[in-house]
Design an enzyme around this catalytic site. Structure first.
Site, PDB file in Angstrom:
ATOM      1  N   SER A  74       0.834  -1.203   0.000  1.00  0.00           N
ATOM      2  CA  SER A  74       0.000   0.000   0.000  1.00  0.00           C
ATOM      3  C   SER A  74       0.870   1.255   0.000  1.00  0.00           C
ATOM      4  O   SER A  74       2.026   1.224   0.422  1.00  0.00           O
ATOM      5  CB  SER A  74      -0.892   0.023   1.238  1.00  0.00           C
ATOM      6  OG  SER A  74      -1.653  -1.145   1.318  1.00  0.00           O
TER       7      SER A  74
HETATM    8  N1  SAH Z   1       0.659  -5.036   4.265  1.00  0.00           N
HETATM    9  C1  SAH Z   1       1.374  -5.444   3.082  1.00  0.00           C
HETATM   10  C2  SAH Z   1       0.553  -5.296   1.822  1.00  0.00           C
HETATM   11  C3  SAH Z   1      -0.070  -6.538   1.520  1.00  0.00           C
HETATM   12  S1  SAH Z   1      -1.002  -6.708   0.050  1.00  0.00           S
HETATM   13  C4  SAH Z   1       2.711  -4.782   2.940  1.00  0.00           C
HETATM   14  O1  SAH Z   1       3.040  -3.896   3.738  1.00  0.00           O
HETATM   15  O2  SAH Z   1       3.441  -5.167   2.041  1.00  0.00           O
HETATM   16  C5  SAH Z   1      -2.185  -7.847   0.667  1.00  0.00           C
HETATM   17  C6  SAH Z   1      -1.656  -9.188   1.072  1.00  0.00           C
HETATM   18  O3  SAH Z   1      -2.743  -9.951   1.587  1.00  0.00           O
HETATM   19  C7  SAH Z   1      -1.072 -10.023  -0.072  1.00  0.00           C
HETATM   20  O4  SAH Z   1       0.246 -10.360   0.224  1.00  0.00           O
HETATM   21  C8  SAH Z   1      -1.989 -11.247  -0.130  1.00  0.00           C
HETATM   22  O5  SAH Z   1      -1.302 -12.440  -0.476  1.00  0.00           O
HETATM   23  C9  SAH Z   1      -2.509 -11.294   1.290  1.00  0.00           C
HETATM   24  N2  SAH Z   1      -3.757 -12.043   1.485  1.00  0.00           N
HETATM   25  C10 SAH Z   1      -4.858 -12.078   0.686  1.00  0.00           C
HETATM   26  N3  SAH Z   1      -5.797 -12.889   1.220  1.00  0.00           N
HETATM   27  C11 SAH Z   1      -5.270 -13.379   2.389  1.00  0.00           C
HETATM   28  C12 SAH Z   1      -5.749 -14.289   3.392  1.00  0.00           C
HETATM   29  N4  SAH Z   1      -6.956 -14.874   3.328  1.00  0.00           N
HETATM   30  N5  SAH Z   1      -4.931 -14.553   4.446  1.00  0.00           N
HETATM   31  C13 SAH Z   1      -3.701 -13.979   4.544  1.00  0.00           C
HETATM   32  N6  SAH Z   1      -3.197 -13.139   3.626  1.00  0.00           N
HETATM   33  C14 SAH Z   1      -3.971 -12.835   2.560  1.00  0.00           C
END
Ligand code: SAH
Length: 221
Positions: free
Chosen positions: A72
């Site tokens: 993000s």
């Molecule tokens: N906070 C992160 C951004 C993550 S993007 C950062 O600082 O980089 C969103 C993430 O959520 C992705 O890596 C995706 O794989 C994960 N995601 C999606 N669905 C999920 C689930 N059910 N459980 C755990 N992670 C999930």
């Protein structure tokens, strides 16, 4: 004078000075919480992105982190942290969607303990390397479907979802402490940032900004 540069300190577009400019921009964008601003100023975001993107790490952009996922923008990370904190120090926090671990590193500076769940194994490994490199000691990572939360550690003062969902999983809501707060992007194509507060009487929801996140996907990858 001898200037020592390493990957942490960065140079030019990845320097402390550039990070300072990012913090000044966050203030102008309306982030008021000094603790959050200090955390944003401390965590070297360029460490978390591919080297080819490092020079853009402090712009207000979401950036690709591989596997079709995105980190993000600084504003969104700061905004979610500010909402989660609501002005007081956090004890235990749960993040769903570790990605590269950047948001977890920011959270580690505003909370006592951070637990973070990620469904893609390679991203868990990547985030673990990044957090180890920064010597972040109060973040625990787990390869798991975040929709189930982490019952063995609950309740949490804050739960932050970094992926969007229409339906908030009941299991996650039940792992919020009374007085605790969930911050999440809600929706599918169109999404809004929401906070859900757990009160002694139940839950109350507040809808805030329009946002764009990757979807929360069931199961582990
Ligand atoms: N906070 C992160 C951004 C993550 S993007 C950062 O600082 O980089 C969103 C993430 O959520 C992705 O890596 C995706 O794989 C994960 N995601 C999606 N669905 C999920 C689930 N059910 N459980 C755990 N992670 C999930």
């Amino acid at each position: 004078m001898v200037t020592v540069n390493n990957r942490f300190n960065g140079i030019g577009m990845t320097s402390q000075r550039t990070r300072g400019r990012m913090v000044a921009r966050l203030r102008r964008q309306g982030i008021l919480d000094e603790t959050v601003l200090a955390a944003m100023g401390e965590v070297p975001r360029h460490i978390f992105v591919d080297e080819a993107l490092a020079s853009r790490a402090y712009e207000d952009l979401s950036l690709p982190l591989g596997f079709g996922q995105t980190i993000s923008s600084p504003y969104v990370v700061a905004r979610m942290a500010e909402l989660a904190r609501a002005g007081s120090r956090l004890g235990r926090v749960l993040e769903i969607g570790t990605g590269c671990g950047y948001q977890a590193a920011v959270l580690s500076r505003i909370a006592r303990e951070v637990y973070t769940l990620e469904r893609i194994a390679s991203l868990v490994a990547k985030a673990r390397r990044n957090l180890r490199e920064l010597r972040v000691g109060n973040v625990k990572l787990k390869h798991a479907d975040g929709r189930n939360g982490l019952l063995e550690v609950a309740p949490f003062d804050a739960i932050i979802l970094a992926a969007a969902t229409l339906q908030v999983p009941e299991t996650l809501l039940s792992q919020l402490a009374v007085g605790g707060r969930m911050v999440l992007p809600r929706g599918a194509e169109e999404q809004v940032l929401c906070v859900i507060d757990r009160t002694p009487q139940g839950y109350s929801e507040m809808v805030l900004d329009e946002v764009k996140f990757v979807p929360l996907i069931p199961g582990v990858g």
